[in-house]
Design an enzyme around this catalytic site. Structure first.
Site, PDB file in Angstrom:
ATOM      1  N   HIS A 187       0.832  -1.203   0.000  1.00 19.43           N
ATOM      2  CA  HIS A 187       0.000   0.000   0.000  1.00 19.43           C
ATOM      3  C   HIS A 187       0.865   1.250   0.000  1.00 19.43           C
ATOM      4  CE1 HIS A 187      -3.999  -1.849   1.618  1.00 19.43           C
ATOM      5  NE2 HIS A 187      -3.999  -1.742   0.315  1.00 19.43           N
ATOM      6  N   ARG A 289     -10.545  -0.799 -11.928  1.00 20.16           N
ATOM      7  CA  ARG A 289     -10.828  -1.855 -10.955  1.00 20.16           C
ATOM      8  C   ARG A 289     -12.145  -1.531 -10.258  1.00 20.16           C
ATOM      9  NH1 ARG A 289      -5.753   0.275  -9.844  1.00 20.16           N
ATOM     10  NH2 ARG A 289      -3.961  -0.968 -10.519  1.00 20.16           N
ATOM     11  N   ARG A 325     -12.795  -3.657 -15.674  1.00 17.44           N
ATOM     12  CA  ARG A 325     -12.625  -5.056 -15.286  1.00 17.44           C
ATOM     13  C   ARG A 325     -13.738  -5.444 -14.335  1.00 17.44           C
ATOM     14  NH1 ARG A 325      -7.301  -6.442 -12.014  1.00 17.44           N
ATOM     15  NH2 ARG A 325      -8.515  -5.537 -10.315  1.00 17.44           N
ATOM     16  N   GLU A 414      -3.269 -13.236 -17.151  1.00 18.34           N
ATOM     17  CA  GLU A 414      -2.545 -13.160 -15.877  1.00 18.34           C
ATOM     18  C   GLU A 414      -1.897 -14.481 -15.492  1.00 18.34           C
ATOM     19  OE1 GLU A 414      -5.105 -10.463 -13.065  1.00 18.34           O
ATOM     20  OE2 GLU A 414      -6.445 -11.645 -14.326  1.00 18.34           O
ATOM     21  N   ASN A 437       1.642  -7.954 -13.008  1.00 19.51           N
ATOM     22  CA  ASN A 437       1.899  -8.281 -11.605  1.00 19.51           C
ATOM     23  C   ASN A 437       1.569  -9.747 -11.319  1.00 19.51           C
ATOM     24  OD1 ASN A 437       2.485  -5.577 -11.404  1.00 19.51           O
ATOM     25  ND2 ASN A 437       0.598  -5.037 -10.355  1.00 19.51           N
ATOM     26  N   ASP A 438       0.346 -10.159 -11.682  1.00 21.00           N
ATOM     27  CA  ASP A 438      -0.043 -11.549 -11.460  1.00 21.00           C
ATOM     28  C   ASP A 438       0.680 -12.492 -12.418  1.00 21.00           C
ATOM     29  OD1 ASP A 438      -1.690 -11.887  -9.235  1.00 21.00           O
ATOM     30  OD2 ASP A 438      -3.436 -11.099 -10.278  1.00 21.00           O
ATOM     31  N   ARG A 448       3.564 -12.234  -4.875  1.00 20.67           N
ATOM     32  CA  ARG A 448       3.824 -10.828  -5.194  1.00 20.67           C
ATOM     33  C   ARG A 448       3.852  -9.933  -3.962  1.00 20.67           C
ATOM     34  NH1 ARG A 448      -1.669  -8.717  -8.161  1.00 20.67           N
ATOM     35  NH2 ARG A 448      -0.817  -6.687  -7.632  1.00 20.67           N
ATOM     36  N   CYS A 485      -1.604  -3.661 -18.583  1.00 19.67           N
ATOM     37  CA  CYS A 485      -2.121  -2.758 -17.556  1.00 19.67           C
ATOM     38  C   CYS A 485      -1.441  -2.980 -16.208  1.00 19.67           C
ATOM     39  CB  CYS A 485      -3.634  -2.890 -17.408  1.00 19.67           C
ATOM     40  SG  CYS A 485      -4.180  -4.531 -16.886  1.00 19.67           S
TER      41      CYS A 485
END
Length: 562
Positions: A187, A289, A325, A414, A437-438, A448, A485
């Site tokens: 975060h 998102r 998404r 992903e 990322n995934d 991750r 993305c």
């Protein structure tokens, strides 16, 4: 004057910072002199008062924050008033623990459960520790831990920095952030990037930086220098000035030097994020998102609520594309109204589209709201599903979307399965977006959220680039555009490689668009392909980046470091 000390860490928010260190107030810890609980009920009531006070202050901070920061603060405030947490404290008190010890141990039990869940929930361990420390400070009558009031500019230095602190930092005063722990998708890292504050995490030796010592940091390379010499300060300033000069003329659509179009889009996580992004020089939204509408609720959002939110977002972007998404939740982002039961490995469980197939009503309501919003605005709306791994899943989703009158259907790539078989999954679809990322965590079998695995989680890993290339080849075969993305899209050097691999659009934090735009404009598309070839031929992630950095235009190299 002390001699310069060179430290290194993981750069998570680009930019240069130079200023005196501002140490975060320390965590108070358990009161060593507190007595054991005698009246557990009375002590439990006192702890609840302390937690309520923490929640109130966090909510007040949320009012001063925007977008994702506000959402994180509100979610953290809800943690402070969680009934299960209060009951866990009661058990500790009944066993004889003092109040601060009861809070500490109850939190440890909660954190252990979250870490077992992994993914998004493991990420919230930092939030819980923040609640713990603030509650213990309240019980002990001590100032809350965190960043002291800043009367002048400085570099914030901490063991870790709670999201509640990061979200309300003033970018005009905070010149940079240096922490001993953390990861690229924490975060704190995400919020710092959104605020445009340079940040370096996992800096060994950061604990030895004294209050007031001058600190220079490079949020791109992870370089930190304590008590820098005048020559070192000048070098940092010169790089910062070159960056400002390079970005000064950055505007308009994304193009390579020979005019090859690469739309540059924004990643957004809330309606507030979307409205801010709509005012910036971006070509639309590449990833909206929608989880913020669903998380931390006892009941799902209504059709009317979702319709109003999507309509406002679409209207703000006019005729620019908006890629939304569908709900990406599940065991790693549990929803009280869609509990599918415990899972041993939530990251590999019923998340994303797998949850939607189990709860078709949630997806149908969301698609109905999107259809209504598009009808009201005439927007260029494109809808994609998360965590698609098979042809059956892709076809099921496409049928569901088109049944609601929505024409543009895509999927997230992903997993290695969807990358390797992209030509089959994309047959009959309109587009795909690679979530780096995934895709990286699944390709490299590395969580991750595990900061210690940052090297494995680099999108420069040659195996990950192989996956991107295969995904793009499938798009070329079917005629479906394949964008990116994930955070990789915001790296000016890696953006060149991605375009060379065949990526058709790049979506990122809006504050990274200008640097990527400049880098693309310095290289013709054939040069991007050559850079991609260098990266694919490398044996390691550092080697891949070094080869591309050495062959790219020096200005692009500077932008990637700053």
């Amino acid at each position: 004057m002390s001699a310069p000390r060179a430290l290194s860490g993981l750069g998570v928010s680009v930019g240069f910072g130079l200023g005196p260190a501002v140490r975060v107030r320390p965590v108070p810890g358990v009161d060593p002199s507190e007595p054991a609980a005698v009246d557990a009920a009375a002590d439990g009531a006192r702890v609840r008062e302390a937690l309520a006070a923490v929640a109130t202050r966090l909510e007040a901070r949320a009012e001063r924050a925007d977008g994702e920061g506000r959402e994180i603060l509100l979610m953290t405030a809800k943690l402070a008033t969680d009934r299960g947490l209060a009951k866990s404290v009661d058990k500790q008190l009944a066993a004889g623990a003092g109040m601060t010890r009861a809070v500490h141990d109850a939190m440890e039990g909660y954190v252990g459960k979250l870490q077992q869940l992994g993914g998004y929930m493991a990420q919230r361990a930092t939030d819980l520790y923040d609640v713990r420390d603030r509650a213990i400070s309240e019980l002990r009558g001590l100032p809350e831990p965190g960043v002291p009031e800043m009367t002048g500019p400085g570099v914030v230095v901490a063991h870790d920095l709670a999201p509640a602190e990061t979200a309300v930092l003033d970018p005009s005063l905070v010149l940079g952030i240096v922490t001993e722990v953390g990861g690229p998708t924490s975060h704190t890292a995400i919020l710092a990037s959104g605020l445009g504050i340079p940040a370096v995490v996992r800096v060994a030796g950061a604990g030895d930086i004294a209050e007031g010592e001058v600190v220079a940091l490079d949020g791109g390379t992870g370089e930190v220098v304590v008590a820098p010499s005048e020559e070192q300060r000048d070098a940092f300033r010169l790089r910062a000035e070159r960056r400002r000069a390079a970005l000064a003329g950055s505007w308009g659509p994304g193009r390579t030097a020979d005019g090859h179009a690469v739309p540059l889009l924004a990643n957004v996580g809330t309606l507030a994020d979307a409205l801010r992004a709509a005012e910036q020089d971006v070509e639309g939204v590449g990833l909206f998102r929608t989880e913020f509408l669903f998380l931390d609720r006892q009941e799902p959002p209504s059709l009317d609520e979702q319709t109003a939110t999507y309509t406002e977002a679409l209207r703000a972007f006019g005729d620019r594309r908006v890629v939304i998404r569908t709900l990406d939740a599940g065991a790693d982002k549990p929803l009280p109204f869609a509990d599918l039961g415990a899972e041993e490995n939530p990251a590999l469980g019923r998340r994303g589209l797998r949850l939607s197939r189990a709860r078709e009503d949630l997806l149908d309501t969301q698609l109905a709201a999107l259809a209504a919003a598009q009808s009201a605005t005439g927007a260029d709306l494109r809808v994609m599903a998360p965590m698609v791994a098979t042809v059956e899943e892709a076809r099921w989703f496409a049928g569901r979307v088109r049944a609601h009158g929505l024409a543009s259907v895509g999927i997230m790539i992903e997993t290695p399965a969807s990358a390797v078989r992209s030509a089959h999954l994309l047959d009959g679809l309109d587009f795909a977006s690679i979530g780096t990322n995934d895709l990286t965590q699944y390709t490299m079998a590395a969580d991750r959220m595990q900061g210690e695995l940052a090297d494995l989680l680099s999108p420069w890993q040659p195996a990950v680039l192989d996956m991107v290339q295969m995904a793009c080849e499938g798009g070329s075969t079917t005629g479906a555009g394949v964008g990116v993305c994930g955070e990789a899209a915001g790296d000016p050097l890696l953006a060149l490689v991605l375009v060379g691999l065949g990526v058709s659009s790049l979506s990122m934090s809006p504050n990274k668009v200008a640097a990527v735009r400049v880098a693309l404009g310095l290289h013709p598309v054939e040069r991007c392909r050559e850079l991609a070839g260098l990266a694919l031929g490398a044996r390691t992630a550092p080697e891949a980046r070094d080869l591309v950095a050495g062959a790219a235009d020096p200005i692009a190299r500077e932008l990637a470091q700053a």
